[in-house]
Write a protein that holds these residues in place. Structure first.
Motif, short mmCIF file in Angstrom:
data_model
loop_
_atom_site.label_atom_id
_atom_site.label_comp_id
_atom_site.label_asym_id
_atom_site.label_seq_id
_atom_site.Cartn_x
_atom_site.Cartn_y
_atom_site.Cartn_z
N ALA A 3 0.81 -1.21 0.00
CA ALA A 3 0.00 0.00 0.00
C ALA A 3 0.84 1.26 0.00
N ASP A 4 2.14 1.14 0.34
CA ASP A 4 3.03 2.30 0.36
C ASP A 4 3.71 2.55 -0.98
N THR A 5 3.29 1.84 -2.01
CA THR A 5 3.88 2.01 -3.34
C THR A 5 3.40 3.32 -3.96
N PRO A 6 4.32 4.18 -4.41
CA PRO A 6 3.91 5.44 -5.06
C PRO A 6 3.18 5.16 -6.37
N VAL A 7 2.20 6.00 -6.69
CA VAL A 7 1.45 5.84 -7.94
C VAL A 7 1.94 6.80 -9.03
N GLY A 8 2.76 7.79 -8.66
CA GLY A 8 3.23 8.76 -9.64
C GLY A 8 2.17 9.82 -9.95
N ASP A 9 2.50 10.67 -10.88
CA ASP A 9 1.58 11.73 -11.28
C ASP A 9 0.38 11.13 -12.00
N ARG A 10 -0.81 11.35 -11.44
CA ARG A 10 -2.07 10.85 -11.99
C ARG A 10 -2.06 9.33 -12.15
N GLY A 11 -1.23 8.64 -11.36
CA GLY A 11 -1.19 7.18 -11.39
C GLY A 11 -0.39 6.59 -12.52
N GLU A 12 0.57 7.36 -13.08
CA GLU A 12 1.29 6.90 -14.26
C GLU A 12 2.19 5.70 -14.00
N LEU A 13 2.51 5.42 -12.73
CA LEU A 13 3.35 4.27 -12.42
C LEU A 13 2.56 2.97 -12.35
N LEU A 14 1.25 3.06 -12.46
CA LEU A 14 0.39 1.87 -12.47
C LEU A 14 -0.11 1.63 -13.89
N SER A 15 -0.50 0.40 -14.16
CA SER A 15 -1.10 0.10 -15.46
C SER A 15 -2.51 0.66 -15.52
N GLY A 16 -3.10 0.67 -16.71
CA GLY A 16 -4.45 1.18 -16.85
C GLY A 16 -5.45 0.41 -16.01
N GLY A 17 -5.35 -0.91 -16.00
CA GLY A 17 -6.26 -1.71 -15.19
C GLY A 17 -6.08 -1.48 -13.70
N GLN A 18 -4.82 -1.32 -13.27
CA GLN A 18 -4.58 -1.06 -11.85
C GLN A 18 -5.15 0.29 -11.43
N ARG A 19 -4.98 1.30 -12.28
CA ARG A 19 -5.54 2.61 -11.97
C ARG A 19 -7.05 2.53 -11.84
N GLN A 20 -7.70 1.83 -12.75
CA GLN A 20 -9.16 1.73 -12.70
C GLN A 20 -9.63 1.02 -11.43
N ARG A 21 -8.93 -0.01 -11.03
CA ARG A 21 -9.35 -0.75 -9.84
C ARG A 21 -9.17 0.08 -8.57
N VAL A 22 -8.06 0.83 -8.48
CA VAL A 22 -7.85 1.70 -7.31
C VAL A 22 -8.90 2.80 -7.28
N ALA A 23 -9.18 3.42 -8.43
CA ALA A 23 -10.19 4.48 -8.49
C ALA A 23 -11.57 3.94 -8.12
N LEU A 24 -11.90 2.75 -8.58
CA LEU A 24 -13.19 2.14 -8.27
C LEU A 24 -13.30 1.85 -6.78
N ALA A 25 -12.22 1.33 -6.20
CA ALA A 25 -12.23 1.03 -4.76
C ALA A 25 -12.40 2.31 -3.95
N ARG A 26 -11.73 3.36 -4.37
CA ARG A 26 -11.83 4.65 -3.67
C ARG A 26 -13.28 5.15 -3.66
N ALA A 27 -13.97 5.00 -4.77
CA ALA A 27 -15.35 5.46 -4.87
C ALA A 27 -16.29 4.59 -4.04
N ILE A 28 -16.11 3.29 -4.09
CA ILE A 28 -16.99 2.38 -3.35
C ILE A 28 -16.81 2.54 -1.85
N ALA A 29 -15.56 2.74 -1.42
CA ALA A 29 -15.27 2.85 0.01
C ALA A 29 -15.97 4.03 0.65
#
Length: 560
Positions: free
Chosen positions: A463-489
């Protein structure tokens, strides 16, 4: 930094914005102007003291008189040194505070809940950095310019006592300098505005390229985008050169004017001395003053160029600050409270892009899918639900209350919209997941439902992994899953999701859809999607498309 930004009436013009920025630093500018004037007056007195000393020594000077004159000269240098030191501090403080306040004003306007700012991030960055810097630079020149003008007047008065003809020559030289600059300032303003626009375009393109670098490499488009950026960059370079040439022309006109003025002063002073109208000491003082005022003249010349560039930058800043809001905030007195509990949504003939309209109902507590044919219409409906815009025609109701009658803060606390390109915040995966809530069980359930827990498990630092600017260090699918979790939570009463899993494989998407359906049981969820996996879980599907009764309207059918 002092002076927290406060909401004040916006400046009506770029020029008024520029002068209001100066007025906000009036104390520091007044102090700096007084200290710089003292410094300049001390500089102006140097040739006068030297000339007086030489004249007295030639006539009948004594050692005591010379010592007193030298002591006076030393005191003058001490005074001008101290005054410049503290004047420079006050001027620099005024510059920094001006830049800070303008950046904060831009930030406040961009983040204002009523919206309205549609400029790309790169363009806004250019205005918040380059344009505020130019206005701050002009602020820095104000005190020195005031001091230069004061010293020019003082020098004219001193020269008038020595020779009225030399004083008239100084006045004429200053007038010629200002006239030449006024004629060239308009060209500099035009080229400066063009230069800043091209620089903003290059900054915007560079930001977009860095953000999409992974995708560009994946499709082998490096050469094409490199050529495109080279073209835009060359345009910016050429615009900068044109602005530099215009500024150099303006400054060279000042140098030429002062050079001609000094030549004429030497010629006139020498002729008056040969005619016996000036003594040797008066000649030294007059020529020293004449040479000294070249410095203040050049300060005035540079100030004119700085003002021209600052005015062009103020116009770009004013364009953002004066942008009208996209929606109107309801006053606290007129606001209608949104009742607690499940929320139902109704669309009444809401006009969408093209010829479509939205008309239909979303049952409270249901999982409703919105199938669309026109992506622009779907994106527009998402913006309407977030109240980033208001309907041109029609109404959107929440439990019978028009969205426009609700306070934005209250509405957005109850209706959460997660757009298709949901941006992640700078920081870590964990910080993004907990951006909207600190509820541990809710975060765990949301992470499991969206498969964001697998993103955390796969990351090197969890969970301490940096995501970079606008999540650029994550793949597209990873960004979508994190964004979805943030909204549901956040567990909002109404959640609007726009194509939340387009970058996720089909099997994972099917599981996520089922888990989200369970996690959102009893709460209203609107899915703007064409995905079969999501639509299969919906309690109701609304079609945005052609119908026999209403072209482009929402028609509802129960699927579960």
């Amino acid at each position: 930094m002092s002076g927290a930004p406060t909401r004040t009436a916006p400046a009506t013009t770029p020029r008024s914005l520029l002068w209001r920025s100066l007025f906000g630093q009036r104390r520091d500018l007044a102090s700096a102007s007084l200290l710089f004037t003292t410094h300049q007056c001390g500089e102006a007195m140097v040739p006068v003291i030297v000339g007086s000393t030489v004249g007295s020594a030639v006539q009948d000077g004594t050692s005591g008189m010379l010592a007193s004159q030298l002591a006076l000269l030393a005191g003058d240098f001490l005074l001008l040194s101290i005054s410049y030191r503290f004047g420079a501090r006050a001027s620099a403080r005024a510059r920094q505070h001006t830049e800070h306040r303008l950046r904060m004003a831009l930030t406040e306007r961009v983040l204002r809940p009523t919206g309205g700012i549609r400029l790309p991030a790169g363009d806004l960055l250019s205005r918040a950095s380059g344009d505020t810097y130019r206005v701050g630079t002009f602020t820095d020149t104000v005190a020195s310019t005031v001091a230069a003008v004061a010293v020019l007047l003082g020098s004219v008065l001193l020269l008038a006592r020595i020779s009225p003809r030399l004083a008239a020559l100084v006045v004429a030289g200053t007038m010629v300098l200002l006239a030449a600059q006024n004629g060239l300032a308009r060209a500099l303003r035009r080229t400066s505005t063009t230069e800043q626009a091209y620089q903003a375009q290059a900054t915007e393109l560079a930001e977009n390229l860095v953000r999409g670098l992974r995708v560009l490499k994946g499709i082998g488009a490096e050469r094409a985008v490199t050529a495109d950026y080279a073209r835009v960059s060359q345009d910016a370079v050429r615009a900068t050169r044109r602005a530099a040439r215009a500024e150099a022309t303006l400054l060279s006109a000042g140098v030429l004017s002062t050079g001609l003025y000094l030549t004429a002063t030497v010629e006139l002073g020498g002729r008056l001395t040969l005619e016996g109208r000036l003594s040797m000491g008066e000649l030294i003082a007059a020529l020293g003053l004449a040479q000294f005022v070249i410095g203040p003249m050049r300060v005035v010349s540079r100030a004119h160029a700085a003002h021209t560039r600052a005015l062009a930058s103020a116009a770009r800043l004013h364009a953002v600050l004066d942008t009208p809001p996209a929606v109107t905030e309801t006053t606290a007195e007129d606001a209608v409270p949104l009742p607690l509990g499940p929320v139902g949504i109704e669309f009444h003939d809401v006009r969408l892009p093209g010829s479509g309209t939205a008309h239909g109902s979303v049952a409270a507590g249901s999982l409703t899918g919105l199938v669309y044919e026109d992506p622009a219409a779907a994106a527009a409906l998402v913006q309407l639900m977030a109240r980033e815009t208001d309907p041109v025609d029609g109404r959107i109701l929440a439990n019978g209350t028009d969205l426009t009658e609700l306070r934005l803060e209250s509405l957005r606390a109850r209706v959460l919209v997660s757009p298709h390109e949901a941006a992640l915040l700078p920081g870590t995966i964990g910080a993004n997941l907990a951006a909207l809530t600190q509820d541990g069980p809710a975060l765990a359930e949301a992470a499991r439902a969206s498969f964001a827990d697998q993103v955390v498990a796969a990351a090197v630092l969890g969970a301490d992994t940096p995501v970079g600017d606008r999540g650029e260090l994550l793949s597209g699918g990873q960004r979508q899953r994190v964004a979805l979790a943030r909204a549901i939570a956040a567990q909002p009463p109404v959640l609007v999701l726009h194509e939340p899993t387009t970058a996720v494989d089909a099997a994972t998407e099917d599981t996520i859809a089922e888990r989200v359906r369970r996690a959102r049981t009893g709460r209203t969820t609107l899915l703007v999607t064409n995905s079969p996996a999501w639509l299969a879980r919906c309690d109701q599907i609304l079609h945005l498309g052609e119908t026999a009764e209403h072209t482009g309207s929402l028609s509802g059918t129960v699927t579960r």
